[in-house]
Enzyme design. Structure first.
Site, PDB file in Angstrom:
ATOM      1  N   SER A  67       0.819  -1.208   0.000  1.00 48.03           N
ATOM      2  CA  SER A  67       0.000   0.000   0.000  1.00 48.03           C
ATOM      3  C   SER A  67       0.853   1.259   0.000  1.00 48.03           C
ATOM      4  O   SER A  67       1.996   1.263   0.468  1.00 48.03           O
ATOM      5  CB  SER A  67      -0.895   0.034   1.241  1.00 48.03           C
ATOM      6  OG  SER A  67      -1.743  -1.091   1.286  1.00 48.03           O
TER       7      SER A  67
HETATM    8  N1  SAH Z   1       0.120  -5.423   4.174  1.00 48.92           N
HETATM    9  C1  SAH Z   1       0.966  -5.724   3.027  1.00 48.92           C
HETATM   10  C2  SAH Z   1       0.301  -5.407   1.711  1.00 48.92           C
HETATM   11  C3  SAH Z   1      -0.669  -6.401   1.392  1.00 48.92           C
HETATM   12  S1  SAH Z   1      -1.356  -6.445  -0.234  1.00 48.92           S
HETATM   13  C4  SAH Z   1       2.294  -5.046   3.104  1.00 48.92           C
HETATM   14  O1  SAH Z   1       2.543  -4.290   4.052  1.00 48.92           O
HETATM   15  O2  SAH Z   1       3.109  -5.291   2.224  1.00 48.92           O
HETATM   16  C5  SAH Z   1      -2.653  -7.569   0.184  1.00 48.92           C
HETATM   17  C6  SAH Z   1      -2.200  -8.945   0.515  1.00 48.92           C
HETATM   18  O3  SAH Z   1      -3.341  -9.683   0.912  1.00 48.92           O
HETATM   19  C7  SAH Z   1      -1.579  -9.693  -0.655  1.00 48.92           C
HETATM   20  O4  SAH Z   1      -0.311 -10.162  -0.294  1.00 48.92           O
HETATM   21  C8  SAH Z   1      -2.555 -10.844  -0.887  1.00 48.92           C
HETATM   22  O5  SAH Z   1      -1.939 -12.029  -1.326  1.00 48.92           O
HETATM   23  C9  SAH Z   1      -3.166 -11.003   0.490  1.00 48.92           C
HETATM   24  N2  SAH Z   1      -4.465 -11.662   0.532  1.00 48.92           N
HETATM   25  C10 SAH Z   1      -5.504 -11.571  -0.327  1.00 48.92           C
HETATM   26  N3  SAH Z   1      -6.531 -12.317   0.092  1.00 48.92           N
HETATM   27  C11 SAH Z   1      -6.157 -12.902   1.249  1.00 48.92           C
HETATM   28  C12 SAH Z   1      -6.787 -13.810   2.165  1.00 48.92           C
HETATM   29  N4  SAH Z   1      -8.032 -14.260   1.966  1.00 48.92           N
HETATM   30  N5  SAH Z   1      -6.096 -14.201   3.246  1.00 48.92           N
HETATM   31  C13 SAH Z   1      -4.834 -13.760   3.472  1.00 48.92           C
HETATM   32  N6  SAH Z   1      -4.184 -12.912   2.644  1.00 48.92           N
HETATM   33  C14 SAH Z   1      -4.827 -12.495   1.542  1.00 48.92           C
END
Ligand code: SAH
Length: 218
Positions: A67
């Site tokens: 993000s």
């Molecule tokens: N917080 C992260 C950014 C995350 S982007 C950071 O600081 O880098 C969103 C993430 O959510 C992605 O890695 C994606 O694979 C994950 N995601 C999507 N659906 C999900 C689910 N149902 N359970 C766990 N993770 C999930």
């Protein structure tokens, strides 16, 4: 001034500019200090290190993004993190948001659905000597019941509705911050507060664009 300090000034300005939406004109000093301490450059892909302190989202592979720093700051602020808190993150991604929370609370549990991202996050967290973040691979929509209840829950991918398991795993008095809406469009960053009696209220905070929360086990 270095790029990280310049970024913090941009975040301060954006907090002020969006205060009409968010109700939070300033970051709490602890939150601001944590954002200055954690090196975003250590979590983004090597090829993008030069952009680590630009105030925008970055691609992290597997169709996912880390993000925008302002959004990380705002979501962290809305959780009102305190030193004795235990928090859950859904969507570990690079591990950066988890590291920021780790600097602010007692323990962070973070669930990621893509095993390769979780493994990379584990490496980055170890390299940065973050010792209070635990990772698990799985569907974060089920939360992580073994360590519940949580003082705060942060969801970093957008679904149409709040997964009920996450509401269950929120402590009375706890706060959840999540984007809600359809993939890539019309999403609203939403603050959900569970009061001492267990009733839940929600407040729209700011229009946002997140990657989708995938459903089902990998
Ligand atoms: N917080 C992260 C950014 C995350 S982007 C950071 O600081 O880098 C969103 C993430 O959510 C992605 O890695 C994606 O694979 C994950 N995601 C999507 N659906 C999900 C689910 N149902 N359970 C766990 N993770 C999930």
């Amino acid at each position: 001034m270095d790029a990280h300090a310049t970024l913090m000034q941009e975040i301060d300005a954006e907090m002020l500019a969006t205060a009409g939406w968010t109700g939070r004109p300033h970051l709490a000093p602890r939150v601001r200090a944590a954002l200055l301490t954690v090196r975003r450059a250590a979590f983004v892909p090597t090829a993008l290190r030069a952009e680590a302190y630009a105030n925008h989202a970055l691609r992290i592979g597997h169709g996912q993004t880390i993000s925008q720093p302002f959004i990380v700051a705002l979501m962290t602020e809305l959780l009102d993190p305190a030193p004795d808190h235990v928090m859950l993150e859904v969507g570990t991604g690079t591990g950066y948001q988890a590291a920021v929370l780790g600097a602010l609370v007692r323990r962070v549990y973070s669930v990621e659905v893509i095993p390769a991202l979780s493994a990379q996050a584990a490496t980055a967290l170890a390299h940065e000597a973050v010792g209070n973040v635990s990772l698990r691979v799985g569907d974060g929509a089920s939360g992580w019941p073994e360590h519940a209840p949580y003082d705060g829950i942060i969801v970093t991918a957008a679904g149409p509705t709040v997964p009920p398991a996450l509401v269950t795993q929120l402590r009375p008095g706890g706060r959840m911050v999540t984007p809600l809406g359809e993939p890539f469009s019309d999403q609203m960053l939403t603050l959900i507060v569970k009061d001492a009696g267990g009733s839940v209220s929600r407040r729209d905070i700011l229009p946002v664009a997140f990657v989708p929360l995938v459903t089902g086990e990998p």
